[in-house]
Write a protein that holds these residues in place. Structure first.
Motif, PDB file in Angstrom:
ATOM      1  N   HIS A  71       0.834  -1.994   0.400  1.00 52.93           N
ATOM      2  CA  HIS A  71       0.158   0.122   0.013  1.00 52.93           C
ATOM      3  C   HIS A  71       0.742   1.437   0.079  1.00 52.93           C
ATOM      4  O   HIS A  71       0.542   1.880  -0.522  1.00 52.93           O
ATOM      5  N   LYS A  72       2.249   1.293   0.975  1.00 47.85           N
ATOM      6  CA  LYS A  72       2.513   2.810   0.906  1.00 47.85           C
ATOM      7  C   LYS A  72       3.745   2.496   0.155  1.00 47.85           C
ATOM      8  O   LYS A  72       4.112   4.008  -0.544  1.00 47.85           O
ATOM      9  N   LEU A  73       4.791   1.412  -0.264  1.00 48.06           N
ATOM     10  CA  LEU A  73       5.917   1.296  -0.992  1.00 48.06           C
ATOM     11  C   LEU A  73       5.475   1.511  -2.890  1.00 48.06           C
ATOM     12  O   LEU A  73       5.120   1.964  -4.051  1.00 48.06           O
ATOM     13  N   TYR A  74       5.209   0.191  -3.291  1.00 47.05           N
ATOM     14  CA  TYR A  74       4.256  -0.266  -4.187  1.00 47.05           C
ATOM     15  C   TYR A  74       3.470   0.624  -5.275  1.00 47.05           C
ATOM     16  O   TYR A  74       3.977   1.031  -6.387  1.00 47.05           O
ATOM     17  N   GLN A  75       2.087   1.115  -4.187  1.00 52.54           N
ATOM     18  CA  GLN A  75       1.626   2.577  -4.217  1.00 52.54           C
ATOM     19  C   GLN A  75       1.899   3.523  -5.277  1.00 52.54           C
ATOM     20  O   GLN A  75       1.760   4.379  -6.102  1.00 52.54           O
ATOM     21  N   LYS A  76       3.482   3.905  -3.955  1.00 53.69           N
ATOM     22  CA  LYS A  76       3.715   4.603  -4.335  1.00 53.69           C
ATOM     23  C   LYS A  76       4.523   5.039  -5.579  1.00 53.69           C
ATOM     24  O   LYS A  76       4.470   5.628  -6.688  1.00 53.69           O
ATOM     25  N   TRP A  77       5.470   3.800  -5.601  1.00 52.39           N
ATOM     26  CA  TRP A  77       6.323   3.639  -6.652  1.00 52.39           C
ATOM     27  C   TRP A  77       5.647   3.655  -8.287  1.00 52.39           C
ATOM     28  O   TRP A  77       5.755   3.886  -9.076  1.00 52.39           O
ATOM     29  N   ALA A  78       3.977   3.038  -8.588  1.00 55.13           N
ATOM     30  CA  ALA A  78       3.415   2.570  -9.144  1.00 55.13           C
ATOM     31  C   ALA A  78       2.887   4.034 -10.385  1.00 55.13           C
ATOM     32  O   ALA A  78       3.087   4.574 -11.039  1.00 55.13           O
ATOM     33  N   HIS A  79       2.382   5.302  -9.316  1.00 55.78           N
ATOM     34  CA  HIS A  79       2.452   5.995  -9.308  1.00 55.78           C
ATOM     35  C   HIS A  79       3.116   7.107  -9.925  1.00 55.78           C
ATOM     36  O   HIS A  79       3.003   8.125 -11.049  1.00 55.78           O
ATOM     37  N   ILE A  80       4.373   7.219  -9.485  1.00 53.68           N
ATOM     38  CA  ILE A  80       5.698   7.415 -10.440  1.00 53.68           C
ATOM     39  C   ILE A  80       6.052   7.196 -11.487  1.00 53.68           C
ATOM     40  O   ILE A  80       6.063   7.883 -12.682  1.00 53.68           O
ATOM     41  N   LEU A  81       6.447   6.077 -11.391  1.00 50.27           N
ATOM     42  CA  LEU A  81       6.304   5.174 -12.608  1.00 50.27           C
ATOM     43  C   LEU A  81       5.476   5.198 -13.765  1.00 50.27           C
ATOM     44  O   LEU A  81       5.404   5.665 -15.233  1.00 50.27           O
ATOM     45  N   GLY A  82       3.995   5.115 -13.462  1.00 50.19           N
ATOM     46  CA  GLY A  82       3.302   5.673 -14.306  1.00 50.19           C
ATOM     47  C   GLY A  82       3.078   7.303 -15.120  1.00 50.19           C
ATOM     48  O   GLY A  82       2.975   7.558 -16.557  1.00 50.19           O
ATOM     49  N   GLY A  83       4.116   8.205 -14.062  1.00 46.58           N
ATOM     50  CA  GLY A  83       4.557   9.361 -15.042  1.00 46.58           C
ATOM     51  C   GLY A  83       5.672   9.326 -15.824  1.00 46.58           C
ATOM     52  O   GLY A  83       6.140  10.422 -16.544  1.00 46.58           O
ATOM     53  N   GLY A  84       6.047   8.292 -15.887  1.00 48.61           N
ATOM     54  CA  GLY A  84       7.529   7.974 -16.572  1.00 48.61           C
ATOM     55  C   GLY A  84       9.549   7.848 -16.085  1.00 48.61           C
ATOM     56  O   GLY A  84      10.100   8.325 -16.487  1.00 48.61           O
ATOM     57  N   SER A  85       8.180   7.786 -15.009  1.00 43.05           N
ATOM     58  CA  SER A  85      10.220   8.103 -14.011  1.00 43.05           C
ATOM     59  C   SER A  85      10.404   6.882 -13.221  1.00 43.05           C
ATOM     60  O   SER A  85       9.261   6.644 -12.347  1.00 43.05           O
ATOM     61  N   TYR A  86      11.596   6.659 -12.469  1.00 42.83           N
ATOM     62  CA  TYR A  86      11.820   6.055 -11.574  1.00 42.83           C
ATOM     63  C   TYR A  86      11.670   6.436 -10.304  1.00 42.83           C
ATOM     64  O   TYR A  86      12.126   7.593 -10.552  1.00 42.83           O
ATOM     65  N   PRO A  87      11.526   6.334  -9.428  1.00 44.96           N
ATOM     66  CA  PRO A  87      11.630   6.728  -8.201  1.00 44.96           C
ATOM     67  C   PRO A  87      12.902   6.987  -8.091  1.00 44.96           C
ATOM     68  O   PRO A  87      13.208   6.792  -6.819  1.00 44.96           O
ATOM     69  N   ILE A  88      13.956   7.740  -8.418  1.00 40.46           N
ATOM     70  CA  ILE A  88      14.943   9.439  -8.212  1.00 40.46           C
ATOM     71  C   ILE A  88      15.254   9.358  -7.598  1.00 40.46           C
ATOM     72  O   ILE A  88      14.068  10.519  -6.750  1.00 40.46           O
ATOM     73  N   GLY A  89      16.670   8.846  -6.397  1.00 35.40           N
ATOM     74  CA  GLY A  89      16.449   9.233  -4.619  1.00 35.40           C
ATOM     75  C   GLY A  89      15.613   9.003  -4.249  1.00 35.40           C
ATOM     76  O   GLY A  89      15.765   9.150  -2.780  1.00 35.40           O
ATOM     77  N   ASP A  90      15.100   8.070  -4.406  1.00 34.35           N
ATOM     78  CA  ASP A  90      14.511   7.093  -3.096  1.00 34.35           C
ATOM     79  C   ASP A  90      14.909   5.720  -2.393  1.00 34.35           C
ATOM     80  O   ASP A  90      15.810   5.233  -3.724  1.00 34.35           O
ATOM     81  N   PRO A  91      15.588   6.596  -1.591  1.00 34.47           N
ATOM     82  CA  PRO A  91      16.587   5.200  -1.252  1.00 34.47           C
ATOM     83  C   PRO A  91      15.895   3.618  -0.927  1.00 34.47           C
ATOM     84  O   PRO A  91      16.515   2.638  -0.442  1.00 34.47           O
ATOM     85  N   THR A  92      14.388   3.403  -0.658  1.00 36.35           N
ATOM     86  CA  THR A  92      14.354   2.392  -0.814  1.00 36.35           C
ATOM     87  C   THR A  92      13.461   1.449  -2.174  1.00 36.35           C
ATOM     88  O   THR A  92      13.244   0.472  -2.405  1.00 36.35           O
ATOM     89  N   TRP A  93      14.136   2.919  -2.917  1.00 37.87           N
ATOM     90  CA  TRP A  93      13.729   2.171  -4.885  1.00 37.87           C
ATOM     91  C   TRP A  93      14.736   0.985  -5.407  1.00 37.87           C
ATOM     92  O   TRP A  93      16.237   1.700  -5.643  1.00 37.87           O
ATOM     93  N   GLN A  94      15.336  -0.248  -5.102  1.00 32.71           N
ATOM     94  CA  GLN A  94      16.557  -1.285  -4.992  1.00 32.71           C
ATOM     95  C   GLN A  94      16.766  -1.798  -6.138  1.00 32.71           C
ATOM     96  O   GLN A  94      17.107  -2.813  -5.586  1.00 32.71           O
ATOM     97  N   TYR A  95      15.435  -1.521  -6.626  1.00 30.67           N
ATOM     98  CA  TYR A  95      15.755  -2.650  -7.951  1.00 30.67           C
ATOM     99  C   TYR A  95      16.091  -2.569  -9.186  1.00 30.67           C
ATOM    100  O   TYR A  95      15.857  -1.832  -9.587  1.00 30.67           O
ATOM    101  N   PRO A  96      16.229  -3.529 -10.083  1.00 26.05           N
ATOM    102  CA  PRO A  96      16.872  -3.568 -11.592  1.00 26.05           C
ATOM    103  C   PRO A  96      15.880  -2.908 -12.574  1.00 26.05           C
ATOM    104  O   PRO A  96      14.674  -3.008 -12.100  1.00 26.05           O
TER     105      PRO A  96
END
Length: 432
Positions: A71-96
């Motif tokens: 709910h807190k991480l994956y959904q937030k990342w999905a919202h950012i990715l939907g805008g055309g960008s990876y979660p840049i600068g987010d230390p919790t994003w550690q995936y290829p």
């Protein structure tokens, strides 16, 4: 010295014609024609997965632990990715880069919110894994032990398999290992897709026999990885930002050295626990030194694996899965981070191993079953007590890690003895 491949793991039993047996083993699409030995694990799977999925939403579970990450991480990342960008600068994003597809997948499930869509996607990946294990395990010369291993192990982790995306990653590794023998290029390609989501499925191709098939595996792997990387670079900004967060990680308290430092606090060690880079890490004296030591152990482990790769001469149908299990255990046990969902990876590969009669990894899987049961005691059942410093629960975590270390040593020793030892090499010479 030329290597020996023992060919398909199919042996006639009691004089039964091999072609006739193969015909009877074909997997029918009509459930009325399915044998009881296939229906039993499917039935168990359906019952347990219904309970596991319900636990993600149940008020009886700790809501924060059950679906908080989705709910807190994956959904937030999905919202950012939907805008055309990876979660840049987010230390919790550690995936290829390929992880973007997995994170966005729940958005494509109609009529659901993000958490519901995520559970549905994970449930379908779980169903695909057990279906593949059943289909391959029902063939002559194979075993259904792999399917039973998978359906029995996942409920030991309670809701965790459906509250993390690791079943989806494990699905790629299972499909890759199952495809290597008949379609090497496809196995390599699927392993690359998994590696682009969460690195470790690359181990699926580590034990592929040398020769033309290995070249096909490499071509499939490189082509798939390059194609997916190009797509991610074109569609999203910052696909390689995850490397910054990975490099800064410290000693997570559930790791092998972290659990020892957790116990050391009861004997005067002045370290504490701090949330950093998406996990709870030990902070205090000697942590930097231990972190560097763990990196050296990881390097040493993979040097040994490469030495095995050079020395191995006997490649049976189970060798790719057995080698993947050994490599994955080395990776997990020497890591600075061990999370409960890592056990999902191990059981996916272990289940593939158990579909082969000639596997060397049966006792390893038994140790992993015990380690998984202890893991659930630590998380999610008594998570807060462990963090608070309960000595008994800290000891449970240490025992879990001892079992993982023992499984790693046993896996590597049994793999070496079966494929690269002097006895195995002598047997190869005699058979030529």
């Amino acid at each position: 010295m030329p290597e020996t491949s023992l060919g398909p793991d199919v042996q006639p039993e009691n004089g039964v014609d091999r072609k006739a047996a193969a015909g009877r083993s074909r997997f029918s699409l009509d459930p009325e024609n399915w044998p009881t030995r296939v229906l039993a694990p499917l039935g168990y799977w359906a019952c347990t997965r219904l309970i596991m999925a319900a636990m993600v939403f149940s008020a009886l579970s700790n809501h924060e632990n059950a679906n908080g990450e989705v709910h807190k991480l994956y959904q937030k990342w999905a919202h950012i990715l939907g805008g055309g960008s990876y979660p840049i600068g987010d230390p919790t994003w550690q995936y290829p880069p390929g992880a973007a597809g997995v994170v966005l997948a729940p958005e494509a499930v109609p009529g659901t919110n993000y958490v519901q869509g995520f559970v549905i996607v994970t449930l379908l990946a779980d169903l695909l894994v057990v279906s593949v294990l059943l289909r391959h395990g029902a063939r002559p010369g194979r075993r259904l032990a792999g399917a039973w291993c998978w359906v029995l192990a996942m409920p030991l982790m309670l809701f965790i398999p459906y509250a993390r995306y690791d079943i989806i990653v494990t699905m790629f590794a299972v499909l890759a290992l199952m495809s290597l023998q008949r379609r090497p290029w496809l196995g390599g390609g699927i392993a690359a897709l998994g590696a682009m989501v969460k690195v470790w499925p690359a181990f699926a191709v580590f034990g592929a026999p040398r020769g033309r098939d290995l070249r096909s595996v490499v071509v499939g792997f490189v082509a798939s990885a390059a194609a997916l990387t190009a797509i991610c670079v074109l569609l999203f900004e910052g696909p390689f930002d995850f490397l910054n967060a990975q490099g800064n990680r410290g000693i997570e308290f559930e790791s092998v050295p972290g659990s020892l430092l957790l116990i050391a606090r009861h004997f005067g060690y002045e370290g504490g626990i701090l949330y950093r880079y998406g996990s709870l890490e030990i902070v205090g004296p000697y942590v930097d030194t231990i972190s560097k030591l763990m990196v050296l152990l990881t390097v040493a482990g993979f040097v040994w694996l490469l030495w095995w790769r050079i020395r191995a001469r006997v490649f049976t149908p189970s060798t790719p899965a057995d080698a993947a299990m050994a490599a994955l255990l080395v990776f997990v046990t020497t890591s600075r981070v061990i999370s409960p969902q890592y056990l999902i990876w191990l059981f996916g590969v272990g289940a593939v191993c158990l579909t082969f009669r000639c596997t060397t990894q049966r006792p390893v899987v038994v140790l992993l079953m015990a380690a998984t049961a202890l893991t659930s005691v630590e998380f999610p059942l008594f998570w807060q007590d462990v963090i608070a410093g309960n000595a008994g629960l800290g000891a449970v975590l240490v025992v879990r890690n001892v079992l993982l270390a023992a499984a790693t040593l046993l896996s590597c020793v049994r793999l070496w003895r079966a494929t690269a030892s002097r006895a195995a090499r002598s047997a190869t010479v005699k058979s030529q």
